[in-house]
Design an enzyme around this catalytic site. Structure first.
Site, mmCIF file in Angstrom:
data_model
loop_
_atom_site.group_PDB
_atom_site.id
_atom_site.type_symbol
_atom_site.label_atom_id
_atom_site.label_comp_id
_atom_site.label_asym_id
_atom_site.label_seq_id
_atom_site.Cartn_x
_atom_site.Cartn_y
_atom_site.Cartn_z
ATOM 1 C CG ASP A 1 -10.699 57.221 -3.667
ATOM 2 O OD1 ASP A 1 -9.812 57.116 -4.532
ATOM 3 O OD2 ASP A 1 -11.906 57.344 -3.931
ATOM 4 C CB CYS B 1 -16.995 57.920 -3.113
ATOM 5 S SG CYS B 1 -16.227 57.248 -4.575
ATOM 6 C CB CYS C 1 -11.320 52.936 -5.166
ATOM 7 S SG CYS C 1 -11.892 54.175 -4.022
ATOM 8 C CB CYS D 1 -12.738 59.069 -8.300
ATOM 9 S SG CYS D 1 -14.051 58.632 -7.142
#
Lengths: 388, 149
Positions: free
Chosen positions: B57, B124, B55, B80
């Site tokens: 990140d 995450c 993603c 996020c």
């Protein structure tokens, strides 16, 4: 709560609700029933169709009710592709369409159709020359949205309609984000199919319509009874149609003045954000846009974190990007505009509506200023973070 | 940031199946992340920089080790709310632990400590774990041929 996500959905107008209520309580008959109680519902349904047609600039028989904008898009794209299959297998759409169109096209590719996803300019409008260059003998359908849901950028539909007409190609447009926002009878765009939805213009959820120009070939997707002239089977949403018609009438009656009011507020919002938050850009700002939409990129932070930061301060806004397994891509719309993935990940959509007042705009700017500042102190990108 | 949407009543326990929303612990770690910042070069014993290819990140993590324990830890994350909250919780779990125990922290530990996280955000939680592993490896490299302090 300050609601700044009107492109996602709008509240049901109380006058639309009032118009609907009798058809949810006393007049609940089936429009297809042979007795007068059914006829009462049938008349309401057809009156609704006529009212909406008056604002769209078409004949009532050219409107097919269905359950959602997505369904209208599916019906148009699939229905036209199947109807024209003998003439060719090529479809042209754009890289910035809503997933209702994009994923329908991807599904059609698996069925043997060839699809061209026309690029857009850095300012978010479809590249007309590239679109035209892709038209070939096999091209049967062009599908280009009227305005993009993330940036609000209006597409050059009149030019595309002339192009499509010249080549004898069917044209569909997803007008979900323009219906009721522009003082324009949508049939005047020249498209053969036009999708629009009630809940984006203060009508109820669960009802939408597809305009089908008289005489245009279309294969039904939902088969069953003879409702909607055999194009869309299933017992009609009578109360929904009544609320839809009331909402369309109200939206079109005020489209001009409300559009001017929102454009002013939107422009104020953008000026204030640019002044208050460094490292900010407005996407599509140099293109003609629907008056209520603003798409902003904040450097070095993630859009979803901005959305939650705003939510915690009572402000509802959204982002086109989504960090989730299986959907690693930031907004396909911003990527198509050439914005780099990391910047696209920091994008936010603000969409104003009837409830929006000047005080909401200042509050949103202040909330954005503090949220963005805070997230940047956490961010590992930019600033002084040692990379070694 | 206090929750200003108090007028919205969410009965999250009612939802069946996987977690769909951020709970209060996650929101707390997002709003008030622990150990945000950087360690100065001279106090840093290990540094890790990892990106999540899923993603986009990114996380940077600094550790200071004393007597084989993580004495100080600091992070910065781009991502996020899931990435920020799991980064924060990872540092909270690692702080004060021995190097051996810190190595054993898993993404499940982070998620459990947060009281759950939406299914599509589980990845995450790997960001912080991988950043810590990288910082510990960096620390180990720096130890070679050097007296422990």
């Amino acid at each position: 709560m300050i609601y700044l996500d009107h492109n996602a959905t709008t509240p049901l107008d109380s006058r639309a609700l009032e118009a609907m209520l009798p058809y949810l309580t006393e007049r609940w008959g089936n429009p297809s029933s042979p007795y007068r109680f059914g006829s009462q519902a049938r008349i309401a349904l057809e009156q609704s169709r006529k009212r909406i047609a008056g604002h769209i600039g078409c004949a009532p028989a050219e409107l097919v009710f269905c359950a959602s904008g997505t369904e209208a898009d599916n019906l148009a794209v699939r229905g036209a592709a199947y109807a024209r299959r003998a003439q060719g297998n090529h479809i042209i759409t754009t890289a910035i369409e809503h997933h209702a169109v994009l994923n329908t096209c991807k599904a059609l590719e698996k069925e043997g159709f060839r699809v061209t996803y026309a690029p857009v300019t850095p300012e978010g409008t479809v590249d007309l020359a590239a679109l035209a260059a892709n038209i070939g003998e096999q091209t049967i359908l062009i599908s280009v949205m009227h305005a993009n849901n993330e940036t609000g950028v209006l597409q050059p539909l009149e030019e595309i309609a002339a192009l499509a007409k010249h080549h004898g190609i069917l044209l569909h447009t997803d007008a979900v984000q323009t219906a009721g926002k522009l003082p324009l009878p949508l049939a005047a765009t020249g498209a053969d199919f036009i999708s629009f939805s009630a809940h984006k213009l203060y009508g109820p959820k669960g009802i939408a319509a597809l305009y089908v120009r008289r005489g245009t070939p279309l294969v039904s997707i939902i088969t069953g009874g003879a409702q909607e002239r055999g194009i869309r089977a299933g017992t009609e949403n009578v109360a929904g149609s009544v609320g839809f018609a009331e909402a369309v009438a109200l939206a079109y009656d005020s489209a001009e003045s409300e559009g001017q009011r929102l454009r002013l507020l939107r422009d104020q919002f953008e000026q204030q954000v640019l002044a208050a938050v460094p490292g900010t850009r407005i996407n599509g700002a140099r293109s003609p846009r629907v008056p209520n939409t603003s798409n902003i990129t904040f450097e070095s932070i993630d859009g979803e974190s901005v959305v939650l930061g705003l939510d915690l301060q009572g402000i509802c806004a959204s982002t086109g990007s989504a960090c989730s397994t299986g959907d690693p891509e930031p907004s396909h719309v911003l990527l198509a505009m050439g914005i780099n993935p990391r910047a696209a990940q920091g994008s936010l959509r603000i969409s104003l509506g009837r409830s929006t007042q000047a005080a909401d705009i200042s509050a949103a700017v202040e909330a954005l200023r503090s949220t963005v500042h805070k997230l940047r102190t956490i961010s590992s990108i930019g600033g002084t973070g040692s990379a070694r | 940031m206090a929750n200003a949407n108090n007028d919205i009543d969410l009965d999250l326990d009612f939802l069946p199946g996987p977690v769909l929303f951020y709970n209060e612990i996650v929101i707390d770690h997002f709003s008030n992340p622990r150990n945000v910042g950087e360690l100065a070069d001279e106090e840093t014993d290990g540094f890790g920089l990892v990106g999540d290819p899923m993603c986009g990140d990114q996380m940077k993590l600094w550790i200071a080790v004393r007597n084989n324990h993580i004495a100080r830890i600091a992070f910065k994350s781009f991502g996020c709310p899931g990435a920020i909250a799991t980064s924060s919780m990872l540092t909270a779990l690692a702080e004060g632990k021995s190097v051996e125990d810190a190595r054993l922290i898993t993404d499940d530990d982070v998620v459990t400590a947060l009281g759950g996280i939406p299914e599509n955000k589980r990845h995450c939680s790997l960001l912080g774990v991988r950043a810590l592993q990288a910082a510990l490896e960096d620390w180990e490299r720096r130890q070679q041929g050097k007296e422990p302090r």
